[in-house]
Design a protein around this motif. Structure first.
Motif, PDB file in Angstrom:
ATOM      1  N   ASN A  56      23.634   2.096   1.392  1.00  0.00           N
ATOM      2  CA  ASN A  56      24.992   2.359   0.902  1.00  0.00           C
ATOM      3  C   ASN A  56      26.059   1.529   1.601  1.00  0.00           C
ATOM      4  O   ASN A  56      27.139   1.308   1.049  1.00  0.00           O
ATOM      5  CB  ASN A  56      25.332   3.843   1.049  1.00  0.00           C
ATOM      6  CG  ASN A  56      24.638   4.691  -0.002  1.00  0.00           C
ATOM      7  OD1 ASN A  56      24.152   4.187  -0.996  1.00  0.00           O
ATOM      8  ND2 ASN A  56      24.583   5.986   0.240  1.00  0.00           N
ATOM      9  N   ASP A  57      25.757   1.063   2.822  1.00  0.00           N
ATOM     10  CA  ASP A  57      26.734   0.264   3.560  1.00  0.00           C
ATOM     11  C   ASP A  57      26.474  -1.245   3.442  1.00  0.00           C
ATOM     12  O   ASP A  57      27.109  -2.047   4.116  1.00  0.00           O
ATOM     13  CB  ASP A  57      26.768   0.676   5.032  1.00  0.00           C
ATOM     14  CG  ASP A  57      25.425   0.496   5.738  1.00  0.00           C
ATOM     15  OD1 ASP A  57      24.427   0.117   5.069  1.00  0.00           O
ATOM     16  OD2 ASP A  57      25.362   0.744   6.959  1.00  0.00           O
ATOM     17  N   SER A  61      25.997  -3.636  -2.070  1.00  0.00           N
ATOM     18  CA  SER A  61      26.100  -2.336  -2.721  1.00  0.00           C
ATOM     19  C   SER A  61      27.403  -2.204  -3.512  1.00  0.00           C
ATOM     20  O   SER A  61      28.491  -2.296  -2.945  1.00  0.00           O
ATOM     21  CB  SER A  61      26.016  -1.215  -1.676  1.00  0.00           C
ATOM     22  OG  SER A  61      26.424   0.015  -2.212  1.00  0.00           O
ATOM     23  N   ASN A  64      29.341   0.743  -2.134  1.00  0.00           N
ATOM     24  CA  ASN A  64      30.079   0.429  -0.905  1.00  0.00           C
ATOM     25  C   ASN A  64      31.366  -0.340  -1.212  1.00  0.00           C
ATOM     26  O   ASN A  64      32.454   0.011  -0.734  1.00  0.00           O
ATOM     27  CB  ASN A  64      29.184  -0.392   0.023  1.00  0.00           C
ATOM     28  CG  ASN A  64      29.847  -0.735   1.340  1.00  0.00           C
ATOM     29  OD1 ASN A  64      30.591   0.068   1.905  1.00  0.00           O
ATOM     30  ND2 ASN A  64      29.576  -1.924   1.847  1.00  0.00           N
ATOM     31  N   LYS A  67      33.924   1.821  -3.222  1.00  0.00           N
ATOM     32  CA  LYS A  67      34.517   2.851  -2.355  1.00  0.00           C
ATOM     33  C   LYS A  67      35.577   2.234  -1.439  1.00  0.00           C
ATOM     34  O   LYS A  67      36.637   2.826  -1.216  1.00  0.00           O
ATOM     35  CB  LYS A  67      33.431   3.529  -1.509  1.00  0.00           C
ATOM     36  CG  LYS A  67      32.471   4.403  -2.286  1.00  0.00           C
ATOM     37  CD  LYS A  67      32.954   5.829  -2.438  1.00  0.00           C
ATOM     38  CE  LYS A  67      32.639   6.654  -1.228  1.00  0.00           C
ATOM     39  NZ  LYS A  67      32.860   8.098  -1.459  1.00  0.00           N
ATOM     40  N   LYS A  68      35.303   1.047  -0.926  1.00  0.00           N
ATOM     41  CA  LYS A  68      36.274   0.365  -0.069  1.00  0.00           C
ATOM     42  C   LYS A  68      37.568   0.078  -0.832  1.00  0.00           C
ATOM     43  O   LYS A  68      38.666   0.163  -0.263  1.00  0.00           O
ATOM     44  CB  LYS A  68      35.683  -0.949   0.468  1.00  0.00           C
ATOM     45  CG  LYS A  68      34.678  -0.780   1.586  1.00  0.00           C
ATOM     46  CD  LYS A  68      34.175  -2.137   2.058  1.00  0.00           C
ATOM     47  CE  LYS A  68      33.177  -1.998   3.195  1.00  0.00           C
ATOM     48  NZ  LYS A  68      32.658  -3.331   3.611  1.00  0.00           N
TER      49      LYS A  68
END
Length: 224
Positions: A56-57, A61, A64, A67-68
């Motif tokens: 996920n990091d 991804s 990832n 989300k950022k």
């Protein structure tokens, strides 16, 4: 009209709205701009279109990177779930399908230089299953594909077709030319995007990174 402004207009027309988010570099700045708008994000549901099967990091991804983009908007940030086996099966899958059928759906997609969209690649071993609109809406897990060459998870075409609006970002001249070629000629079924055009022509909106494009045979709903 700018992409984010159009999305805001759609949101204002609907009390509840589902938004399907694609990865890649093209839409990330739009996500950041959108997250800063003063609207009621609690009435929006967010879904990932597809992802590479990595940590996920990982920099690869979609989860990832998306989300950022929304990290300063806690409401959106908390609503985005990774596409792992738990969230693509069972109760979560049923919930996703229920929401996608209940409320209007705005999808943001890109197209690769080879004509693929989502993680639907013409070279996949199960390509025919992935584009079969007789199949129930679902996620699928694929073999290693694309660049970078990694295993992937994605909505199938039936699930994508639950969309009411399909915004396709074509931010290079080569992608626009390829799209127009596939739209015009009948012998282009070897390209994945051919099947999206075939089944969703009236839902597709083309955005070149700065403006919406008028392409013959494609929806002009943005101007309505």
């Amino acid at each position: 009209m700018k992409l984010v402004d159009f999305l805001i207009r759609i949101i204002k027309k609907n009390k509840k709205l589902n938004i399907i988010l694609s990865g890649g570099n093209s839409p990330l700045q739009y996500y950041k701009d959108f997250s800063k708008k003063k609207i009621d994000f609690k009435n929006l549901n967010f879904f990932l279109l597809d992802d590479r099967i990595v940590r996920n990091d990982s920099k690869y991804s979609n989860y990832n990177n998306i989300k950022k983009s929304f990290k300063k908007n806690k409401i959106i940030y908390d609503k985005i779930l990774p596409l792992n086996k738990k969230n693509c099966r069972g109760k979560q899958l049923k919930k996703n399908i229920f929401l996608l059928k209940k409320y209007k759906v705005f999808s943001i997609l890109g197209m690769g230089p080879d004509g693929h969209f989502a993680s639907i690649f013409a070279g996949s071993k199960k390509f025919r299953e992935q584009i079969d609109i007789k199949k129930k809406p679902n996620y699928f897990f694929s073999e290693k594909l694309g660049n970078p060459r990694l295993k992937r998870v994605s909505m199938n075409l039936s699930m994508i077709l639950l969309s009411d609006y399909i915004l396709l970002i074509l931010n290079t001249k080569n992608k626009i030319k390829l799209f127009e070629k596939i739209l015009k000629f009948k012998n282009t079924s070897s390209y994945s995007i051919f099947y999206l055009i075939k089944h969703a022509k009236k839902k597709i909106l083309i955005y070149d990174g700065k403006k919406f494009l008028k392409i013959k045979g494609i929806s002009t709903i943005v101007n309505s």
